[in-house]
Design a protein around this motif. Structure first.
Motif, PDB file in Angstrom:
ATOM      1  N   THR A 122      53.632  41.154  43.858  1.00 52.93           N
ATOM      2  CA  THR A 122      52.892  42.180  43.112  1.00 52.93           C
ATOM      3  C   THR A 122      53.729  43.437  42.934  1.00 52.93           C
ATOM      4  O   THR A 122      53.785  44.015  41.835  1.00 52.93           O
ATOM      5  N   SER A 125      56.580  42.815  40.440  1.00 50.36           N
ATOM      6  CA  SER A 125      56.037  42.719  39.084  1.00 50.36           C
ATOM      7  C   SER A 125      55.724  44.102  38.524  1.00 50.36           C
ATOM      8  O   SER A 125      56.079  44.420  37.386  1.00 50.36           O
ATOM      9  N   ALA A 141      57.421  36.223  36.116  1.00 51.09           N
ATOM     10  CA  ALA A 141      56.022  35.790  36.097  1.00 51.09           C
ATOM     11  C   ALA A 141      55.903  34.287  35.926  1.00 51.09           C
ATOM     12  O   ALA A 141      54.943  33.676  36.422  1.00 51.09           O
ATOM     13  N   ASP A 147      49.588  37.845  38.502  1.00 52.21           N
ATOM     14  CA  ASP A 147      48.132  37.998  38.392  1.00 52.21           C
ATOM     15  C   ASP A 147      47.417  37.231  39.502  1.00 52.21           C
ATOM     16  O   ASP A 147      46.435  37.722  40.089  1.00 52.21           O
ATOM     17  N   GLU A 150      47.687  38.863  43.056  1.00 57.09           N
ATOM     18  CA  GLU A 150      46.761  39.960  43.367  1.00 57.09           C
ATOM     19  C   GLU A 150      45.456  39.442  43.989  1.00 57.09           C
ATOM     20  O   GLU A 150      44.763  40.183  44.693  1.00 57.09           O
ATOM     21  N   LYS A 151      45.118  38.170  43.740  1.00 57.87           N
ATOM     22  CA  LYS A 151      43.871  37.607  44.254  1.00 57.87           C
ATOM     23  C   LYS A 151      44.003  37.050  45.664  1.00 57.87           C
ATOM     24  O   LYS A 151      42.992  36.729  46.303  1.00 57.87           O
ATOM     25  N   ASP A 225      44.395  28.683  38.813  1.00 56.85           N
ATOM     26  CA  ASP A 225      45.116  29.961  38.768  1.00 56.85           C
ATOM     27  C   ASP A 225      45.026  30.739  40.075  1.00 56.85           C
ATOM     28  O   ASP A 225      44.928  31.965  40.068  1.00 56.85           O
TER      29      ASP A 225
END
Length: 332
Positions: A122, A125, A141, A147, A150-151, A225
Motif C-alpha cells: 500500500t 503504491s 499493481a 486495492d 488495503e482490505k 479480489d
C-alpha cells in the motif's frame, strides 16, 4: 430472511459458473486464475523455447555426424582428442543458458514463496502515484494488487486427513469465540453407493452433475479480489494441497505449519487434488474452491457459523459477474 433474500437475488442475476478442471484431450496447463499461475505459464513458455532450440541443435548435430562422419563418407578418421574452441563453447554456452533460466526462475520463486507485506504494498503504491510514475505503478499493481492489499488477508487453514480436508477460518468466529471449521469430504470414493451416500448426507440431487473425483460436499469458499493466506498441516501422513489453476502446491506435513498465498480475480469453481501419495484412497481426496463475491462470502460465513451448512452451500452455488455483484452491493 436477509440471507434468503441475498441468495434469491444472487440466483436471479447469476451467470454460468466458470469451472477450472481437467479437460479430456487438452494440452498445456489449465487457464491461469492467479498472477502466480500467469507467471508460471510465462516462465514455462520461456524454458520451452530454450529446450526446443537445444533439442533441434542436438538433432542437427547428430544428423550431421551420421551423414558426414560415417564409415563410408569418412574412411580415414581424424586422430585428435581435443579442440579448445569447442570445449570453451560447450562450457560457456550451457552456463549462460542456466544464468538466463535462473534470471527468470528466482524472481518467480520469491514471488510465489514469500507472503506479501500488505502494508508495504500500500505504501509503495501510494508513493508511485504521488510521484506521478504511472507506468511503474501499473506494472507494480499487476503483480501486487494494491486495492486488495488495503482490505487485508483472508486466512484459511487446510488440514489434510486420510482422506478429506478440514478447513479452518480464524477470521470467522461465532459469538463464543470459536473459529469456523468444517470437514470437506469427497463426493466420489469409488464405491457403487456413492450417489446414495451423497444424497443421504446432504439431501441434494445434483450428484450426476458433479465432476468425477473432483467434487466435495462442502467446498472451501473465498472472496474474489482478496489476498488469501493459506496454511497447510496434516493429521496423519504427508498430503499436498494443490490447485493447478492457482499455480499453488504446498505440502501438508504432520507437526509442521506451511503457508502460501494467492489472489483470484474471477469468480468460479476451481478444482484440485491431493498431490502426495497418502494411502489407499489417495485418488479420492479432491479439493474444491469456490470464489464468490464479497457479499456471498459474508453470507456463507454467517450461515456456516450458524450451522446451516446446506443454506450456506446454496448461497455459493450461484455466481454473479463482477458488474452484477457491484450493482447488487450498491442497492443494499
Amino acid at each position: 430472511m436477509r440471507h434468503l433474500l441475498a441468495a434469491m437475488c444472487a440466483a436471479v442475476m447469476a451467470g454460468p459458473a466458470l469451472a477450472y478442471e481437467p479437460t479430456d484431450g487438452a494440452l498445456g496447463f489449465q487457464p491461469a486464475a492467479t498472477r502466480i499461475a500467469e507467471r508460471i505459464h510465462v516462465f514455462h513458455d520461456f524454458v520451452l523455447i530454450i529446450i526446443t532450440l537445444i533439442t533441434l541443435l542436438v538433432l542437427g548435430l547428430l544428423l550431421w555426424i551420421i551423414v558426414r562422419h560415417n564409415r563410408k563418407a569418412n574412411p580415414v578418421p581424424k586422430k585428435f582428442s581435443h579442440n579448445t574452441l569447442i570445449e570453451v563453447i560447450w562450457t560457456v554456452v550451457p552456463a549462460l543458458i542456466l544464468v538466463a533460466i535462473a534470471s527468470q526462475s528466482f524472481p518467480n520463486l520469491y514471488y510465489q514463496d514469500v507472503v506479501p507485506n500488505l502494508q508495504q504494498i500500500t505504501e509503495k503504491s501510494d508513493k508511485l502515484v504521488a510521484d506521478g510514475k504511472t507506468a511503474q505503478h501499473e506494472r507494480f499493481a499487476k503483480d501486487y494488487f494494491p486495492d486488495a492489499a488495503e482490505k487485508g488477508f483472508v486466512n484459511v487453514k487446510a488440514q489434510g486427513n486420510q482422506w478429506n480436508w478440514t478447513y479452518t477460518y480464524p477470521d470467522l468466529v461465532d459469538d463464543a469465540g470459536y473459529a469456523l471449521e468444517f470437514v470437506s469430504n469427497p463426493v466420489h470414493v469409488g464405491v457403487s453407493t456413492d450417489a446414495e451416500n451423497y444424497a443421504g448426507a446432504t439431501g441434494r440431487s445434483d450428484y450426476a452433475a458433479k465432476p468425477r473425483n473432483l467434487a466435495v460436499d462442502y467446498p472451501m469458499v473465498i472472496p474474489e479480489d482478496r489476498y488469501i493466506r493459506y496454511y497447510t498441516a496434516a493429521a496423519d501422513v504427508i498430503h499436498s494441497w494443490t490447485v493447478p489453476a492457482f499455480g499453488v502446491k504446498t505440502d501438508a506435513v504432520p507437526g509442521r505449519l506451511n503457508e502460501g498465498w494467492f489472489l483470484v480475480e474471477e469468480p468460479g469453481i476451481y478444482y484440485g487434488q491431493c498431490s502426495e501419495l497418502c494411502g489407499v484412497n489417495h485418488a479420492f481426496m479432491p479439493i474444491e474452491v469456490r470464489v464468490v463475491s464479497e457479499e456471498q462470502y459474508q453470507t456463507w460465513g454467517e450461515l456456516m457459523l450458524a450451522g446451516d451448512y446446506e443454506a450456506a452451500y446454496a448461497a455459493v452455488d450461484v455466481f454473479a459477474s463482477k458488474e452484477q455483484a457491484t450493482q447488487f452491493a450498491a442497492k443494499q
